[in-house]
Enzyme design. Structure first.
Site, PDB file in Angstrom:
ATOM      1  N   THR A 153     -32.859  57.032  54.375  1.00  0.00           N
ATOM      2  CA  THR A 153     -32.958  56.367  55.688  1.00  0.00           C
ATOM      3  C   THR A 153     -32.972  57.468  56.756  1.00  0.00           C
ATOM      4  OG1 THR A 153     -30.556  56.029  55.722  1.00  0.00           O
ATOM      5  CG2 THR A 153     -31.922  54.189  54.986  1.00  0.00           C
ATOM      6  N   LYS A 179     -28.562  58.541  48.360  1.00  0.00           N
ATOM      7  CA  LYS A 179     -28.900  58.610  49.782  1.00  0.00           C
ATOM      8  C   LYS A 179     -27.608  58.336  50.529  1.00  0.00           C
ATOM      9  CE  LYS A 179     -29.365  55.922  52.626  1.00  0.00           C
ATOM     10  NZ  LYS A 179     -28.471  55.361  53.700  1.00  0.00           N
ATOM     11  N   THR A 190     -21.872  55.115  53.136  1.00  0.00           N
ATOM     12  CA  THR A 190     -23.093  54.301  53.055  1.00  0.00           C
ATOM     13  C   THR A 190     -23.949  55.085  52.203  1.00  0.00           C
ATOM     14  OG1 THR A 190     -23.185  53.436  55.203  1.00  0.00           O
ATOM     15  CG2 THR A 190     -25.194  53.395  54.052  1.00  0.00           C
ATOM     16  N   GLU A 276     -25.450  62.645  59.302  1.00  0.00           N
ATOM     17  CA  GLU A 276     -26.353  62.467  60.444  1.00  0.00           C
ATOM     18  C   GLU A 276     -26.101  63.535  61.510  1.00  0.00           C
ATOM     19  OE1 GLU A 276     -25.775  58.368  61.434  1.00  0.00           O
ATOM     20  OE2 GLU A 276     -27.416  57.730  60.153  1.00  0.00           O
ATOM     21  N   SER A 407     -34.156  51.257  67.200  1.00  0.00           N
ATOM     22  CA  SER A 407     -35.417  51.221  67.950  1.00  0.00           C
ATOM     23  C   SER A 407     -36.493  52.063  67.276  1.00  0.00           C
ATOM     24  CB  SER A 407     -35.184  51.684  69.378  1.00  0.00           C
ATOM     25  OG  SER A 407     -34.589  52.952  69.383  1.00  0.00           O
TER      26      SER A 407
END
Lengths: 407, 407
Positions: A153, A179, A190, A276, A407
């Site tokens: 992702t 992942k 996650t 991230e 978005s």
């Protein structure tokens, strides 16, 4: 046991694929399929979040249904969480479509989803995608690589691992992919992760090895303390290596468990490093704590602290924040006994002795902390238990990625 | 009870000052002094961090020593934490210097420090600074304002509050100040806060009111989940209002407790809103949870989630992250009963019903979330207990501020 290049297709009898079904806006692979023609036993762990996605509930329901398992299907883009009855139906259709392609029962197929919560699975693209994925199944390295890419992702790199070990005279393989990037926190990340192996092992023992490995690997990483609704870790073992079946906790079991641990640790570190926005891998090693659980809690508290993570981003040897994070972990200890060392490859720099700063070079500390992979090594002088946790720095990009994820 | 303009000098008989002693590099006030000539009783709460700064240990040791209290001295720039014996000595000298100036015993003087951990108190500038602060003591609004400015660190605004209430026929005042910006997390914030009041109250009852107020105010805010080594909240009551002394939990006690709660809530919200790098105040109101503690844990889990906070920064109505944060809070509940509403002043937008998204306008949601002060209102439909927690968005500036705090 030695690490080798490879992935989920490395063990005998496993095939995989990853295809662009069109779930995601961009031209990215978004459905992954892992398949074993031979019967598999399975071990698995799942998110502890009270809110569980439909695929997680499905997997839990089929894990011990007495049927041999054969496949795991995964998608990225849509989490299929918080979708009520629709989510349950869509997930069943997801498993059923795979079963139809591969001549299985739906209850032999694990499912896993990751992505946005609260939006429906676009079955009109998923069902054709599954047909394509089934056609694309391949036992080559490429097949496994495609699968590992299809579950990404916000990951910036795909994560795979493989190792080989010898049980008696028999060569056994373990391969894996995962992942996980944001929303990664113990119990669990996650993360979606699938590990395949051709070892011949009793299912209950496989589960035991899986649960033990997860405790000190996947559950010891954190990117942002958030625990997702979808975390899934599934291990399939098809027995094709041909070793004498492992039915007790003998030497062969211990060797397999150690290899599985190494595979999970490798994937866990890769996930933490690719957190991230992360630029660096932060490790905290706790030594000589009063109990194993204390050691784990202390290590996780340090690598989870936003202040420690932000200081690490700035390469600032702000050891006060490390000591502070130990202090609010909930573990009882004597701060005046704590030593802290910064370790970076072979280099070690003592910075705190007996809970107080010693005379160290800020310049050297900053230089070490600016490197890619740094450990805070903490000696509690309080017992005989150790633990290690992995995290990453907190960066502008973390905020950017999560400020406009949808978005 | 009504809010009025004011601060710690608003109640009768209190003086305060804030001076530039030179602890900080920049030309900023860094020593604050609050003083009551009349004898005070005191109530206080402190950090629960296992690592406690020297001033915290001092305050705990003198809180119930039987002597009347008269002053609180505070400094910013240096935390005096993790400094061993030197820290203890420096802190005593800190209290002693104030005592000398004001004809007190050191054991009548509370101390509080905030700033960098692990560096020594620069006593050569602090001791002259205290002389200056004692000379500058003033019962004017200006005196209290200076004190509130002298305790700021990364705070962008000084935080003060005052209120007046009537006990029987008697007018009673409460005034307060606090600092706290990063490292703010329940139990407690990196906050220093001093509240003064001229009420006449039994010391044990004062402590009870203080502990009760903290639980649902200061302990319900979070900026980054880090709990500091120095958190200190001290209330001094000098009795000069002249009300009949409160000695039981009567109506007068309840009125005072409610006013103290309001003062603490005001300061808590100001601290959350001024969290490091924050641009907006995020409130989470939990209704109808199974227990009060469940309600608190759920509310704090939402406002503490980095993913919720980053989405809030991006004005993204990512309710999945809210539900997810409820789910991993550790509280047991049925996700299919949860309703979520976004509230912003008079506007309310229902976004989740029975754990699933309903048809709402993303445009309206985004517009509401882009405002300064927004609540996620969550109905658990699971009991009769409510709680509210306050936090802020996670921004680039949080990372910037904490990536190079010490430089």
């Amino acid at each position: 046991m030695k690490k080798i290049n490879g992935n989920v297709t490395t063990p005998k009898g496993f095939q995989a694929s990853g295809v662009m079904a069109g779930i995601r806006k961009k031209n990215r692979k978004d459905i992954a399929l892992v398949y074993s023609e031979a019967d598999c036993v399975a071990g698995a762990t799942f998110t502890t979040n009270r809110v569980k996605a439909a695929p997680v509930n499905w997997d839990i329901s089929i894990l011990r249904n007495g049927l041999s398992k054969h496949a795991v299907v995964l998608n990225s883009g849509i989490a299929n969480a918080c979708m009520g009855e629709q989510g349950v139906k869509d997930n069943f259709a997801f498993a059923e479509a795979v079963a139809k392609e591969l001549n299985l029962k739906p209850e032999q197929v694990f499912t896993a989803s990751t992505g946005v919560i609260g939006q429906p699975m676009p079955m009109q693209v998923i069902l054709p995608g599954i047909q394509e994925a089934a056609k694309a199944l391949s036992d080559t390295n490429e097949g496994g690589k495609n699968a590992s890419e299809a579950i990404m992702t916000t990951d910036t790199v795909s994560k795979t691992v493989a190792c080989e070990l010898t049980i008696g005279e028999t060569k056994v393989m373990i391969g894996g992919m995962s992942k996980g990037s944001g929303m990664i926190h113990p119990n669990m990340a996650t993360m979606l992760s699938v590990v395949t192996t051709d070892i011949n092992i009793d299912e209950a023992l496989l589960q035991e090895a899986v649960s033990a490995a997860v405790k000190d690997t996947f559950n010891m990483i954190s990117v942002d303390r958030d625990t997702s609704t979808n975390d899934t870790f599934i291990v399939l073992a098809n027995g094709l290596a041909g070793n004498e079946k492992i039915v007790t906790k003998d030497k062969a079991y211990e060797e397999f468990a150690a290899a599985l641990f190494a595979v999970c640790e490798d994937l866990a570190k890769k996930m933490a490093h690719d957190g991230e926005g992360a630029t660096k891998l932060l490790t905290c090693e706790i030594y000589n704590a009063k109990s194993k659980e204390d050691a784990r809690v202390l290590a996780k508290s340090v690598i989870s602290s936003n202040l420690v993570k932000a200081a690490f981003f700035g390469s600032d040897a702000n050891w006060g924040r490390v000591l502070c994070a130990l202090g609010y972990s909930g573990v009882d200890f004597d701060p005046t006994k704590v030593d802290i060392t910064i370790a970076q490859e072979k280099d070690k720099l003592d910075i705190v002795k007996n809970g107080m700063a010693i005379d160290y070079s800020e310049e050297v500390a900053t230089m070490m902390l600016s490197k890619d992979n740094v450990s805070f090594v903490v000696d509690m002088h309080d017992g005989a238990f150790d633990a290690t946790a992995w995290g990453c720095d907190l960066t502008y990009d973390y905020v950017k990625i999560n400020g406009d994820y949808r978005s």
